[in-house]
Write a protein that holds these residues in place. Structure first.
Motif: not given
Length: 244
Positions: A150-158, A101-108, A130-140
């Protein structure tokens, strides 16, 4: 009278007699492999076996020395570089060991990036992301930067980034390699279930037997050749009950 079984769909991705050498090292030796939509395939083998080279050739990152790579029945290994890059962006998704992931950009914005690179306006790209965040447990977590995840959250963003543009095939190279065992199992189970729900083919390179068991099928590579293919029952069970 027994009903006629439905026809088996053709593979979405196919490698035919793929060979690749680096100097005197034969990384691939006439490998045949096919993956269907919604199917998850784990590629396993010892270091230097050719499993990563196989992924790179299938993903059009490397050109095979000989053989063919077909996507939806059309040959893609002979495309010129601009078309190869466009195909990788539009038709394939990638999940790497460290997310990339690009460190300077927010997850969205990390998730929206493939859409924006393809010409989608930023507002629409971020809306779809944004429609992907809640289904992948990343809401908020939409506005969190990678260093705050966390590492797991970053992989879900990926994973969201790999799927947001509607990829037909997702390639995952050691997607749990940097995670602890519990988090790794959560990530691979989610990866398999979500790609199945999207009818997306999944190719996972892994050295971990517990990761491979989540997939429908395991292909074992040694000395540049496929030496064994096995179907798994756990993968079929894991692939049910998922969706967005």
């Amino acid at each position: 009278m027994n009903p006629t079984p439905p026809p088996v769909p053709p593979p979405v991705l196919q490698g035919i007699a793929l060979s690749k050498s680096f100097g005197s090292t034969h990384a691939l030796d006439a490998v045949d492999i096919a993956v269907r939509s919604g199917e998850s395939v784990a590629v396993m083998g010892p270091s230097g076996s050719g499993k990563s080279t196989l992924l790179h050739c299938l993903a059009n990152i490397e050109r095979p020395d000989s053989g063919q790579v077909l996507l939806d029945g059309e040959r893609i290994d002979q495309l010129r570089e601009p078309h190869r890059s466009e195909l990788r962006r539009a038709r394939f998704g990638f999940v790497f060991q460290f997310g990339q992931l690009l460190p300077e950009l927010p997850a969205v914005e990390n998730v929206a990036l493939p859409l924006m690179l393809g010409g989608t306006p930023r507002r629409e790209a971020e809306r779809r992301a944004r429609t992907w965040f809640a289904p992948l447990g990343l809401d908020g977590k939409e506005d969190s930067r990678p260093g705050e995840l966390s590492g797991g959250q970053a992989q879900r963003v990926a994973l969201a980034r790999a799927l947001v543009a509607g990829a037909g095939v997702v390639f995952a190279d050691e997607p749990t390699g940097a995670l602890d065992q519990t988090t790794g199992q959560e990530v691979i189970s989610l990866l398999v279930r979500v790609t199945k729900a999207q009818n997306t083919a999944l190719v996972v390179v892994t050295h971990d037997e517990s990761v491979a068991r989540w997939c429908d099928r395991t292909v074992r590579v040694r000395d540049g050749r496929i030496v064994e293919e096995t179907a798994t029952t756990r993968g079929a069970v894991a692939n049910t009950g998922a969706g967005r």
